[in-house]
Motif scaffolding. Structure first.
Motif, PDB file in Angstrom:
ATOM      1  N   UNK A 125       0.869  -1.180   0.000  1.00 51.72           N
ATOM      2  CA  UNK A 125       0.000   0.000   0.000  1.00 51.72           C
ATOM      3  C   UNK A 125       0.897   1.218   0.000  1.00 51.72           C
ATOM      4  N   UNK A 126       0.865   1.952  -1.015  1.00 53.68           N
ATOM      5  CA  UNK A 126       1.883   2.965  -1.226  1.00 53.68           C
ATOM      6  C   UNK A 126       1.341   4.362  -1.372  1.00 53.68           C
ATOM      7  N   UNK A 127       1.940   4.960  -2.339  1.00 51.71           N
ATOM      8  CA  UNK A 127       1.654   6.342  -2.639  1.00 51.71           C
ATOM      9  C   UNK A 127       0.190   6.491  -3.000  1.00 51.71           C
ATOM     10  N   UNK A 128      -0.341   7.588  -2.647  1.00 49.49           N
ATOM     11  CA  UNK A 128      -1.730   7.867  -2.930  1.00 49.49           C
ATOM     12  C   UNK A 128      -1.818   9.123  -3.760  1.00 49.49           C
ATOM     13  N   UNK A 129      -2.768   9.107  -4.659  1.00 50.94           N
ATOM     14  CA  UNK A 129      -2.967  10.322  -5.427  1.00 50.94           C
ATOM     15  C   UNK A 129      -3.807  11.270  -4.595  1.00 50.94           C
ATOM     16  N   UNK A 130      -3.137  12.058  -3.838  1.00 48.75           N
ATOM     17  CA  UNK A 130      -3.880  12.976  -2.984  1.00 48.75           C
ATOM     18  C   UNK A 130      -4.424  14.119  -3.814  1.00 48.75           C
ATOM     19  N   UNK A 131      -5.451  14.740  -3.294  1.00 53.49           N
ATOM     20  CA  UNK A 131      -5.940  15.948  -3.950  1.00 53.49           C
ATOM     21  C   UNK A 131      -4.884  17.019  -3.755  1.00 53.49           C
ATOM     22  N   UNK A 132      -4.911  18.034  -4.578  1.00 53.01           N
ATOM     23  CA  UNK A 132      -3.894  19.075  -4.485  1.00 53.01           C
ATOM     24  C   UNK A 132      -3.871  19.686  -3.095  1.00 53.01           C
ATOM     25  N   UNK A 133      -2.695  19.886  -2.589  1.00 50.17           N
ATOM     26  CA  UNK A 133      -2.570  20.421  -1.239  1.00 50.17           C
ATOM     27  C   UNK A 133      -2.079  21.856  -1.306  1.00 50.17           C
TER      28      UNK A 133
END
Lengths: 129, 427
Positions: free
Chosen positions: A6-14
């Motif tokens: 379980x790795x990197x996540x496409x986060x919403x823009x911060x």
């Protein structure tokens, strides 16, 4: 151990700080008044609901109706339905900030907030972790 | 794990500053600066290594939660160097099952694959912006096709949403309080930066937020509640300020005495004070002697250890730490901590890559392993001048959105560790 990593996540823009500042919903008035008025029936000297006082007429010692009654900062706030004392129907002579209405219906605390700060944060020695 | 030299992005200092890392460099006492964010290198890890670190993090977290219950019922405020009454608050917090948000382990990850817990920052961890934002943006910019162990941001937003939806909050407004620090104690904005990032996560979860220094918090004796800088009642508060400090201060008495008719919902909750003290280290060793992820540790004396590290119970950032090796080597850091007592932990040599001593920060968010941050130091003690360096998983491909959602919905461990059932009161 699992087999699915379980790795990197496409986060919403911060956008740091910006959304928080724009959305800050907790701004309020920062000061409390020197005097505040409750609405009073001068025939009985009892506090009534704020919305009974709907105009700027000051009580002149006679006449019927409900009038604003001014309490100084240190006064205790009377509850709606209980008697008032120690204040004045004459708001025009007061020096300082005045607030009409808005005091708690249940009464209790002082007109001016008795909040004191400085009880946290004194032991700052720079930390993080 | 391997360390690779890499060409920093042109204008990297401006980029990371705009992303919120307001101190891209660290000023040194002589006026020069060293990079705080160091992208002239990156660390390569493999999927297998990340799997091992992730599983270790969740196992350690479960052990820590278990230890909290044990400490709350068997130890005393005095033993832990905590203000009198602290454990009573802790027990009440455990009984209520107060939810927590996050924590960070510091791990030594040896070249032979061994993982040892150095400590846990359970109450006031920092380094979130570096992990959740800056290193994520870095990999997106320079090697977007490979993966990174880093779901910190999504999990923080998800955690706030969970708190909001589960009724763990009183209303939908959260105050963020932090230690501003004055003069020498000012940290260059680290507290404000961390808090504002957490605020962003809370806003994305649909909450209303406001931040100010904790010194501006007021107490109203008429209404018996804590007030914010605008004299409005505080209902939910995230505080980046240690419990053991709060409870030792004037207003701490109000908390210990239970003076509020309607107590503030604090994050982190009061039970986290036990994961903010180094006392957790000997307690874990006592409960799991010989555990592969732990280092031997004892209260008050090094006992049979020949190479040891003395850590002040409440120390932070390496302050007051002293290393003693059998060959006579002594390394110590100045610091204001120590009056509260020390624990002695076996010295674990940190792996050294190109002269850099490396500590891994491993995050727990909402009770689950969430990602890592690599920190490098020049010496044996990770201190204020350490640098953070990004990492990438060389044999992991960047996932698609569906995979990410699947990961977020699943668990590494079979189930989340639970705080123990209501402990019976003892003083």
């Amino acid at each position: 151990m699992t087999t699915t990593a379980r790795r990197r996540m496409r986060s919403t823009g911060v956008s740091l700080g910006v959304t928080a500042l724009m959305a800050a919903g907790l701004t309020g008035c920062a000061t409390s008044p020197d005097y505040a008025a409750v609405c009073v029936d001068p025939q009985t000297d009892e506090r009534v609901a704020d919305d009974q006082c709907d105009d700027d007429r000051a009580y002149a010692g006679s006449g019927s109706g409900f009038f604003w009654y001014y309490l100084a900062a240190s006064s205790r706030v009377p509850a709606v339905g209980s008697g008032v004392s120690g204040g004045s129907f004459n708001g025009s002579s007061l020096r300082g900030t005045v607030q009409r209405g808005g005091l708690p219906a249940a009464g209790g605390s002082s007109v001016k907030s008795t909040t004191k700060s400085g009880g946290f944060g004194g032991s700052s020695r720079g930390f993080g972790g | 794990m391997w360390r690779h030299a890499f060409r920093p992005r042109k204008d990297w200092e401006r980029i990371v500053t705009e992303q919120g890392l307001i101190f891209a460099t660290t000023p040194k006492p002589d006026g020069s600066t060293v990079p705080y964010w160091n992208e002239s290198a990156w660390y390569e890890v493999t999927l297998d290594e990340v799997d091992a670190l992730e599983a270790a993090t969740e196992e350690l977290w479960a052990m820590c939660v278990d230890a909290v219950g044990h400490m709350a019922t068997t130890m005393t405020d005095e033993r832990l160097g905590l203000p009198e009454g602290t454990l009573r608050l802790v027990r009440a917090s455990i009984e209520r099952g107060d939810p927590a948000i996050y924590a960070r382990f510091d791990l030594a990850f040896g070249g032979d694959g061994t993982i040892k817990m150095l400590e846990i920052n359970g109450d006031t961890p920092t380094g979130l912006v570096e992990t959740g934002v800056v290193q994520w943006r870095w990999i997106d910019d320079v090697m977007s096709d490979v993966d990174q162990w880093n779901s910190v941001h999504d999990r923080l937003v998800a955690r706030w949403r969970e708190l909001r939806d589960s009724g763990a909050l009183d209303g939908d407004q959260v105050h963020f309080l932090y230690d501003l620090g004055e003069g020498e104690a000012y940290d260059g904005g680290e507290m404000e930066m961390t808090v504002h990032y957490l605020m962003d996560c809370a806003v994305q979860a649909g909450l209303k937020v406001m931040a100010h220094p904790i010194a501006h918090v007021g107490w109203n004796p008429d209404t018996r509640d804590f007030r914010d800088a605008n004299d409005q009642p505080i209902r939910n508060a995230f505080k980046l300020y240690p419990w053991e400090e709060m409870l030792g201060e004037e207003f701490g008495r109000l908390l210990i005495d239970g003076a509020e008719p309607r107590p503030v919902h604090w994050f982190e909750p009061a039970w986290k004070v036990l994961l903010s003290t180094k006392a957790i280290l000997p307690v874990l060793w006592e409960r799991h002697p010989g555990h592969r992820l732990l280092l031997p540790a004892y209260f008050d004396e090094p006992r049979d250890l020949t190479d040891w590290v003395a850590k002040p119970l409440h120390g932070r950032e390496g302050d007051g730490v002293r290393i003693h090796l059998a060959d006579g080597t002594e390394v110590s850091m100045p610091g204001v901590y120590g009056d509260e007592g020390y624990v002695y932990q076996q010295y674990a040599p940190l792996p050294v890559y190109g002269g850099n001593y490396v500590v891994l920060g491993s995050w727990v968010v909402g009770g689950e392993a969430a990602g890592m941050l690599v920190r490098e130091s020049d010496g044996m003690i990770t201190d204020y001048f350490s640098r953070v360096v990004p990492h990438a998983i060389s044999d992991g491909l960047s996932p698609d959105d569906a995979t990410v959602q699947e990961w977020l919905a699943g668990r590494v461990s079979a189930q989340a560790p639970q705080l123990p059932a209501a402990p019976t009161a003892s003083s």
